[in-house]
Design a protein around this motif. Structure first.
Motif, PDB file in Angstrom:
ATOM      1  N   GLU A   1      57.879  92.084  39.224  1.00  0.00           N
ATOM      2  CA  GLU A   1      58.332  92.661  37.957  1.00  0.00           C
ATOM      3  C   GLU A   1      57.709  91.893  36.795  1.00  0.00           C
ATOM      4  N   PHE A   2      57.213  92.641  35.809  1.00  0.00           N
ATOM      5  CA  PHE A   2      56.550  92.012  34.666  1.00  0.00           C
ATOM      6  C   PHE A   2      57.339  92.140  33.364  1.00  0.00           C
TER       7      PHE A   2
ATOM      8  N   GLU B   1      62.289  89.482  28.921  1.00  0.00           N
ATOM      9  CA  GLU B   1      63.641  89.649  28.412  1.00  0.00           C
ATOM     10  C   GLU B   1      63.600  89.924  26.909  1.00  0.00           C
TER      11      GLU B   1
ATOM     12  N   LYS C   1      51.400  87.926  40.395  1.00  0.00           N
ATOM     13  CA  LYS C   1      52.604  87.685  39.592  1.00  0.00           C
ATOM     14  C   LYS C   1      52.652  86.240  39.105  1.00  0.00           C
TER      15      LYS C   1
ATOM     16  N   LEU D   1      50.049  83.540  30.789  1.00  0.00           N
ATOM     17  CA  LEU D   1      50.826  83.711  29.557  1.00  0.00           C
ATOM     18  C   LEU D   1      51.298  82.356  29.040  1.00  0.00           C
TER      19      LEU D   1
ATOM     20  N   VAL E   1      50.551  79.875  25.448  1.00  0.00           N
ATOM     21  CA  VAL E   1      51.532  79.231  24.565  1.00  0.00           C
ATOM     22  C   VAL E   1      51.245  77.730  24.487  1.00  0.00           C
TER      23      VAL E   1
ATOM     24  N   PHE F   1      50.698  86.503  22.206  1.00  0.00           N
ATOM     25  CA  PHE F   1      51.013  85.218  22.843  1.00  0.00           C
ATOM     26  C   PHE F   1      50.260  84.040  22.223  1.00  0.00           C
ATOM     27  N   LEU F   2      50.186  84.086  20.907  1.00  0.00           N
ATOM     28  CA  LEU F   2      49.536  82.986  20.192  1.00  0.00           C
ATOM     29  C   LEU F   2      50.483  82.430  19.129  1.00  0.00           C
ATOM     30  N   LYS F   3      51.778  82.526  19.397  1.00  0.00           N
ATOM     31  CA  LYS F   3      52.747  82.055  18.409  1.00  0.00           C
ATOM     32  C   LYS F   3      53.162  80.634  18.779  1.00  0.00           C
TER      33      LYS F   3
ATOM     34  N   GLY G   1      58.245  75.274  22.046  1.00  0.00           N
ATOM     35  CA  GLY G   1      57.972  75.217  23.494  1.00  0.00           C
ATOM     36  C   GLY G   1      58.534  76.436  24.185  1.00  0.00           C
ATOM     37  N   PHE G   2      57.837  76.873  25.224  1.00  0.00           N
ATOM     38  CA  PHE G   2      58.360  78.047  25.938  1.00  0.00           C
ATOM     39  C   PHE G   2      59.542  77.657  26.809  1.00  0.00           C
TER      40      PHE G   2
ATOM     41  N   CYS H   1      61.418  81.543  34.165  1.00  0.00           N
ATOM     42  CA  CYS H   1      60.275  81.775  35.063  1.00  0.00           C
ATOM     43  C   CYS H   1      59.000  81.008  34.791  1.00  0.00           C
TER      44      CYS H   1
ATOM     45  N   ASP I   1      57.448  79.189  37.909  1.00  0.00           N
ATOM     46  CA  ASP I   1      56.313  79.839  38.581  1.00  0.00           C
ATOM     47  C   ASP I   1      55.061  78.966  38.530  1.00  0.00           C
TER      48      ASP I   1
ATOM     49  N   LYS J   1      64.588  82.864  23.660  1.00  0.00           N
ATOM     50  CA  LYS J   1      63.838  83.724  22.744  1.00  0.00           C
ATOM     51  C   LYS J   1      64.850  84.676  22.121  1.00  0.00           C
TER      52      LYS J   1
ATOM     53  N   ARG K   1      60.168  77.850  15.003  1.00  0.00           N
ATOM     54  CA  ARG K   1      59.620  79.168  15.355  1.00  0.00           C
ATOM     55  C   ARG K   1      58.737  79.750  14.263  1.00  0.00           C
TER      56      ARG K   1
HETATM   57  C1  UGA Z   1      57.888  86.278  30.863  1.00  0.00           C
HETATM   58  C2  UGA Z   1      56.693  87.235  30.936  1.00  0.00           C
HETATM   59  O1  UGA Z   1      56.312  87.600  29.612  1.00  0.00           O
HETATM   60  C3  UGA Z   1      57.049  88.484  31.741  1.00  0.00           C
HETATM   61  O2  UGA Z   1      55.909  89.304  31.875  1.00  0.00           O
HETATM   62  C4  UGA Z   1      57.550  88.063  33.115  1.00  0.00           C
HETATM   63  O3  UGA Z   1      57.972  89.191  33.854  1.00  0.00           O
HETATM   64  C5  UGA Z   1      58.719  87.111  32.964  1.00  0.00           C
HETATM   65  O4  UGA Z   1      58.314  85.964  32.177  1.00  0.00           O
HETATM   66  C6  UGA Z   1      59.227  86.557  34.246  1.00  0.00           C
HETATM   67  O5  UGA Z   1      58.532  86.558  35.246  1.00  0.00           O
HETATM   68  O6  UGA Z   1      60.362  86.088  34.199  1.00  0.00           O
HETATM   69  P1  UGA Z   1      60.111  86.124  29.421  1.00  0.00           P
HETATM   70  O7  UGA Z   1      60.163  84.728  29.945  1.00  0.00           O
HETATM   71  O8  UGA Z   1      61.317  86.967  29.547  1.00  0.00           O
HETATM   72  O9  UGA Z   1      58.925  86.933  30.143  1.00  0.00           O
HETATM   73  O10 UGA Z   1      59.717  86.094  27.872  1.00  0.00           O
HETATM   74  P2  UGA Z   1      58.345  85.830  27.094  1.00  0.00           P
HETATM   75  O11 UGA Z   1      58.268  86.797  25.992  1.00  0.00           O
HETATM   76  O12 UGA Z   1      57.194  85.753  27.996  1.00  0.00           O
HETATM   77  O13 UGA Z   1      58.589  84.398  26.453  1.00  0.00           O
HETATM   78  C7  UGA Z   1      58.653  83.230  27.251  1.00  0.00           C
HETATM   79  C8  UGA Z   1      58.788  82.009  26.361  1.00  0.00           C
HETATM   80  O14 UGA Z   1      57.571  81.764  25.663  1.00  0.00           O
HETATM   81  C9  UGA Z   1      59.849  82.139  25.292  1.00  0.00           C
HETATM   82  O15 UGA Z   1      60.532  80.922  25.145  1.00  0.00           O
HETATM   83  C10 UGA Z   1      59.065  82.482  24.050  1.00  0.00           C
HETATM   84  O16 UGA Z   1      59.726  82.115  22.869  1.00  0.00           O
HETATM   85  C11 UGA Z   1      57.818  81.655  24.281  1.00  0.00           C
HETATM   86  N1  UGA Z   1      56.638  82.180  23.546  1.00  0.00           N
HETATM   87  C12 UGA Z   1      56.112  83.385  23.861  1.00  0.00           C
HETATM   88  C13 UGA Z   1      56.053  81.397  22.554  1.00  0.00           C
HETATM   89  O17 UGA Z   1      56.518  80.278  22.264  1.00  0.00           O
HETATM   90  N2  UGA Z   1      54.954  81.880  21.899  1.00  0.00           N
HETATM   91  C14 UGA Z   1      54.401  83.091  22.192  1.00  0.00           C
HETATM   92  O18 UGA Z   1      53.394  83.464  21.552  1.00  0.00           O
HETATM   93  C15 UGA Z   1      55.008  83.866  23.198  1.00  0.00           C
END
Ligand code: UGA
Ligand code: NAD
Length: 465
Positions: free
Chosen positions: A162-163, A166, A221, A228, A232, A266-268, A272-273, A277, A281, A340, A443
């Motif tokens: 699943e991609f 959230e 996956k 991704l 970040v 995905f350049l924000k 920290g992320f 997952c 992962d 997020k 942010r």
């Molecule tokens: C991520 C992937 O985007 C989904 O495709 C995948 O299915 C999922 O993981 C998973 O396998 O669980 P998710 O973790 O729900 O989804 O959310 P994202 O939008 O990817 O953000 C992940 C983290 O990165 C967040 O903390 C977000 O704030 C951060 N982020 C994202 C940044 O700091 N900068 C960005 O440019 C993008």
């Protein structure tokens, strides 16, 4: 092969929304979502749709349409398995906390339990779909369990990762970039792939349904999440360089993102992320690479995690040094706790780690998040095991509105990019705070000039100060 009944084991952030959309789009298929967690199932069945266990924009409408028609949530796992033609395994696969691979490998015990349960219960042929994110070659282990402990029935294993992200899960499910289905390269395998493709075919255009062999699907996956997360960490690494040189990370991101080979998403830069997952992962990918003796590959991907840990620590450190090198006894308000915006999920949220580091320095943390419960925030901190539960309770104070949370604070730190934070009455917040009043925008959602005009000492990530 026509699918009439689907069972999904695991009613979490993936199983719940995914099955709701499959049921909405395939009214002739009965979909049973089952889970051991009775409270979670009760919440999925709550007539009050604001009580669904997952906050996800648009989910309530989908559930309202399908639930009770062809979508059912229950704890009757055996019964649902027995009656289904197709069984999705959508249980959690956290990082192992014990034994070999501790802190790195995925813990597959829940997946294995599902396989054993399916093997025990199934009386006729089934298609078993891996929806959970799994290490490459897990399908082999599942197949071995099913074939050796089963009741002589035939199982086809598919990988269908699943991609969805959230906060945008429903949009992602309704118009996915692609649906990936991996299966055995045989006639039976192809029939199973076609059966699952036809379920998605109810709303996903054919050219977006991609089929591969099992191992490519499983590995894609992990790779997608690693790529991704790598973006970040790359922009976050640059944010530190920006702060040291006077460049602005958003300007740099725009300039490089306009190159169509790089792309703007995905350049924000951020604190920290987080999320359940990315880290799990990548650690899994690192562990697999190490196990195969591919040390350079492992080190390459591990750096993404090292950078992320550094970014969180750097944010906490910046708060401490800016507040005259001590935060002891100072009130620091967190706006946001979720990993997020638009989700109530706080798993691996940067906020948890930043709070922990500041609490080590005896800061008093006040938190306001629109969707994460105070119970969850405390659980997140207690899970780290840094200090006793009562100490955590003493040092953290949670609020259900932002103005009480910020009143009397020395500093405000924005940890989640909730839209509502941009529209707060920042003049009012400024008046209520200690002076000088500091804002650390983890942010980059606020207009720095406006904040400085109000009187704040304002710092973003990767921004000139
Ligand atoms: C991520 C992937 O985007 C989904 O495709 C995948 O299915 C999922 O993981 C998973 O396998 O669980 P998710 O973790 O729900 O989804 O959310 P994202 O939008 O990817 O953000 C992940 C983290 O990165 C967040 O903390 C977000 O704030 C951060 N982020 C994202 C940044 O700091 N900068 C960005 O440019 C993008
Ligand atoms: P989750 O923890 O929200 O849900 C998993 C559910 O499975 C829990 O409710 C748990 O009670 C249930 N469960 C565990 N073992 C069970 C068993 N034997 N029988 C019945 N129920 C059982 O997890 P999640 O976030 O939905 O993630 C599930 C999988 O999907 C993971 O592998 C994850 O990596 C992957 N994934 C998650 C996301 C996401 O955005 N959260 C996106 C893509 C993929």
């Amino acid at each position: 092969m026509k699918i009439n009944r689907i069972c999904c084991i695991g009613a979490g952030y993936v199983g719940g929304p995914t099955m709701s959309v499959i049921a909405q789009k395939n009214p002739e298929i009965r979909v049973d979502v089952v889970d051991l967690n009775e409270q979670r199932i009760a919440d999925w069945n709550d007539q009050d749709l604001t009580k669904l266990p997952i906050y996800e924009p648009g989910l309530d409408g989908v559930v309202a349409e399908a639930r009770g028609r062809n979508l059912f949530f229950s704890t009757e796992v055996d019964d649902a398995i027995e009656k289904a033609d197709m069984i999705f395994i959508s249980v959690n696969t956290p990082t192992k906390t014990y034994g070999t691979g501790k802190g790195m490998a995925a813990d597959l015990k829940y997946v294995e339990l599902c396989a054993r349960q399916i093997a025990r219960v199934a009386k006729d042929d089934k298609i078993v779909v891996e929806k959970s994110t799994l290490p490459v070659r897990t399908a082999e282990a599942i197949k071995s369990i099913l074939d050796n402990t089963g009741n002589g029935v035939n199982f086809q294993i598919l990988s269908n990762p699943e991609f969805l992200a959230e906060g945008t899960a429903i949009d992602d499910l309704l118009s996915p970039d692609r649906v990936l289905i991996g299966g055995e390269q045989s006639e039976e395998g192809q029939a199973a792939i076609n059966a699952l493709a036809s379920v998605y075919g109810a709303w996903v255009p054919e050219d977006r349904i991609l089929t591969t062999n099992l191992w490519s699907s499983e590995l894609s996956k992990l790779t997608a999440n690693a790529y991704l997360a790598q973006r970040v960490s790359s922009i976050n690494a640059l944010s530190e360089l920006c702060e040291a040189t006077g460049a602005d990370v958003d300007e740099v991101a725009k300039a490089i993102g306009m190159d169509s080979r790089i792309g703007p998403k995905f350049l924000k830069a951020s604190v920290g992320f987080g999320g359940s997952c990315f880290q799990k992962d990548i650690l899994n990918l690192v562990y697999i690479s190490k196990s195969l003796g591919l040390d350079a590959v492992a080190d390459y991907w591990e750096q993404v995690i090292i950078m992320n840990n550094h970014q969180r620590a750097r944010f906490a450190k910046k708060i401490i040094t800016t507040l005259y090198n001590t935060v002891s006894g100072k009130k620091i308000t967190f706006l946001g706790w979720a990993f997020k915006k638009d989700t109530n999920d706080s798993r691996e949220s940067a906020a948890i780690y930043v709070a922990d580091m500041l609490m080590d320095e005896r800061a008093e943390i006040a938190v306001y998040d629109p969707k994460v419960s105070s119970r969850q925030m405390l659980e997140d901190l207690n899970y780290l095991n840094t200090r006793s539960e009562s100490e955590n309770e003493e040092l953290m104070d949670t609020h259900n509105e932002p103005y009480g949370a910020t009143d009397g604070a020395h500093a405000v730190a924005i940890l989640t990019e909730w839209d509502e934070f941009k529209d707060l009455d920042w003049e009012r917040i400024y008046k209520g705070m200690q002076k000088p009043a500091f804002v650390f925008d983890g942010r980059n959602i606020m207009d720095s000039q406006r904040m400085r005009d109000i009187g704040f000492i304002f710092q973003g990530i990767g921004k000139p100060s």
